[in-house]
Design a protein around this motif. Structure first.
Motif, PDB file in Angstrom:
ATOM      1  N   VAL A 151       1.541   7.442 -13.211  1.00  0.00           N
ATOM      2  CA  VAL A 151       1.123   8.505 -12.457  1.00  0.00           C
ATOM      3  C   VAL A 151       2.114   9.123 -11.497  1.00  0.00           C
ATOM      4  O   VAL A 151       2.517  10.325 -11.560  1.00  0.00           O
TER       5      VAL A 151
ATOM      6  N   ASN B 175       0.774  -1.294   0.013  1.00  0.00           N
ATOM      7  CA  ASN B 175       0.017   0.095  -0.030  1.00  0.00           C
ATOM      8  C   ASN B 175       0.829   1.227   0.052  1.00  0.00           C
ATOM      9  O   ASN B 175       1.810   1.235   0.843  1.00  0.00           O
ATOM     10  N   TYR B 176       0.633   2.001  -1.045  1.00  0.00           N
ATOM     11  CA  TYR B 176       1.357   3.522  -1.104  1.00  0.00           C
ATOM     12  C   TYR B 176       0.419   4.605  -0.879  1.00  0.00           C
ATOM     13  O   TYR B 176      -0.329   4.730  -1.959  1.00  0.00           O
ATOM     14  N   HIS B 177       0.238   5.224  -0.004  1.00  0.00           N
ATOM     15  CA  HIS B 177      -0.610   6.189   0.365  1.00  0.00           C
ATOM     16  C   HIS B 177      -2.170   6.038  -0.129  1.00  0.00           C
ATOM     17  O   HIS B 177      -2.611   6.587  -0.692  1.00  0.00           O
ATOM     18  N   GLY B 178      -2.591   4.882   0.148  1.00  0.00           N
ATOM     19  CA  GLY B 178      -3.959   4.414  -0.159  1.00  0.00           C
ATOM     20  C   GLY B 178      -4.144   3.580  -1.507  1.00  0.00           C
ATOM     21  O   GLY B 178      -5.208   3.276  -1.746  1.00  0.00           O
ATOM     22  N   THR B 179      -2.933   3.133  -2.092  1.00  0.00           N
ATOM     23  CA  THR B 179      -3.037   2.702  -3.331  1.00  0.00           C
ATOM     24  C   THR B 179      -2.280   1.667  -3.304  1.00  0.00           C
ATOM     25  O   THR B 179      -1.068   1.402  -2.766  1.00  0.00           O
ATOM     26  N   GLU B 180      -2.974   0.370  -3.713  1.00  0.00           N
ATOM     27  CA  GLU B 180      -2.512  -0.970  -3.608  1.00  0.00           C
ATOM     28  C   GLU B 180      -1.568  -1.167  -4.807  1.00  0.00           C
ATOM     29  O   GLU B 180      -2.068  -1.139  -5.915  1.00  0.00           O
ATOM     30  N   ILE B 181      -0.201  -1.510  -4.631  1.00  0.00           N
ATOM     31  CA  ILE B 181       0.727  -1.701  -5.462  1.00  0.00           C
ATOM     32  C   ILE B 181       1.234  -3.023  -5.700  1.00  0.00           C
ATOM     33  O   ILE B 181       1.795  -3.544  -4.932  1.00  0.00           O
TER      34      ILE B 181
ATOM     35  N   TYR C 111       1.954   2.091 -11.796  1.00  0.00           N
ATOM     36  CA  TYR C 111       1.641   3.094 -10.949  1.00  0.00           C
ATOM     37  C   TYR C 111       2.981   4.086 -10.808  1.00  0.00           C
ATOM     38  O   TYR C 111       2.696   5.323 -10.960  1.00  0.00           O
TER      39      TYR C 111
END
Length: 333
Positions: free
Chosen positions: A205, A130-136, A201
């Motif tokens: 992004v 999890n990176y600041h709410g995003t699953e990587i 990501y």
């Protein structure tokens, strides 16, 4: 000012010394910054492999012993973090100068045989989460094919003569001199040759500079390092004697060699040319100039680097904006 580069920081995912500690040409291991986005993955060195796949003639998997048995190369290079991807205009001054040792990427790719349809190489690490709410699912970066023939890109196994440790991407790390550290994928597990850029990501992004030109958004990958410089000595808020000669010195670096470094002692009103030492491979370059403050009080010291192509440092609002500190000149007792 960013207190991280002034005072240093020691957090679970980030370690960075103050810039005043960067006195050596080769940065000692305990002064080399370390950063991880999603934590250090589980490391099994006995069974670690790196696979070359995608648009290649032969899919090949290398174990650590395979890589250690190949010809090893040393590359001296500066190593700079691009900063926080959510705040690309904030300078973090997170840099070191080290000697990497490992296998040349071009020799590994030659064994696999790169097909003519390939235009990019995707490099994947073992880290995810999890990176600041995003699953990587996995950290993936990419490089354009035209860079891959360079003889200084490494699958690095060592840093400053010692085995690459877990916190800095060991046992194998892709190292791309002249590119920001985010492109030097840690905990390397695969190199995937493809016709397009990676959809990951951290490629699509994060780590892209966005500007609006003529009403259109222009997106530029954070790849090559822009000219940058910093003053190591005197340190911020140092007290020096009026009339006494003080040596101002620091480091300058960029994807291309630095040709000129200018120093100001009056907040940018006037600039003087510093002496700049030549670059060794992809190293940073030492600059210095002597200064004797003529008056007491606070003096703002600044530095700016210009590379061989004439590119320099912006005044503000950029990861490589002009470095600035303050010192106090007083009467000697």
């Amino acid at each position: 000012m960013n207190r991280y580069w002034l005072d240093g920081v020691d957090l679970p995912n980030l370690k960075q010394p103050p810039v005043s500690a960067l006195v050596d040409f080769e940065t000692p291991r305990d002064c080399v910054f370390s950063l991880n986005h999603m934590g250090v993955p589980a490391i099994d060195r006995h069974n670690w492999t790196v696979t070359i796949k995608g648009l290649v003639d032969r899919r090949i998997t290398f174990g650590l012993d395979d890589l250690r048995g190949m010809r090893q190369y040393d590359v001296c290079a500066f190593h700079e973090c691009a900063g926080h991807p959510f705040h690309p205009s904030v300078p973090v001054r997170r840099v070191a100068n080290v000697v990497w040792r490992g296998v040349a990427l071009r020799e590994v790719l030659a064994l696999a045989g790169v097909k003519p349809q390939a235009a990019f190489m995707w490099s994947a690490g073992a880290d995810g989460g999890n990176y600041h709410g995003t699953e990587i699912p996995a950290f993936v970066k990419d490089l354009p094919l035209e860079e891959l023939s360079r003889d200084d890109i490494l699958l690095a196994l060592q840093l400053n003569g010692e085995e690459l440790d877990d916190t800095r991407g060991g046992p194998v790390r892709l190292v791309v001199p002249g590119y920001y550290g985010t492109n030097s994928t840690k905990w390397l597990v695969s190199l995937d040759l493809q016709a397009t850029r990676s959809p990951g990501y951290f490629t699509t992004v994060m780590y892209n500079d966005r500007k609006t030109l003529a009403g259109r958004e222009v997106v530029t990958p954070v790849w090559r390092v822009a000219p940058h410089s910093l003053i190591v000595s005197p340190a911020h808020e140092a007290v020096i004697a009026v009339g006494a000669q003080t040596l101002i010195f620091g480091w300058a670096w960029g994807a291309d060699p630095i040709e000129v470094v200018e120093v100001s002692v009056d907040g940018g009103a006037c600039w003087r040319t510093a002496q700049v030492e030549p670059r060794r491979q992809h190293s940073w370059q030492r600059f210095s100039c002597a200064w004797s403050p003529a008056s007491s009080g606070t003096h703002r010291l600044q530095c700016r680097a210009i590379d061989i192509a004439g590119r320099g440092q912006p005044l503000a609002e950029a990861r490589n904006c002009i470095f600035s500190i303050e010192v106090l000149a007083g009467q000697s007792t």
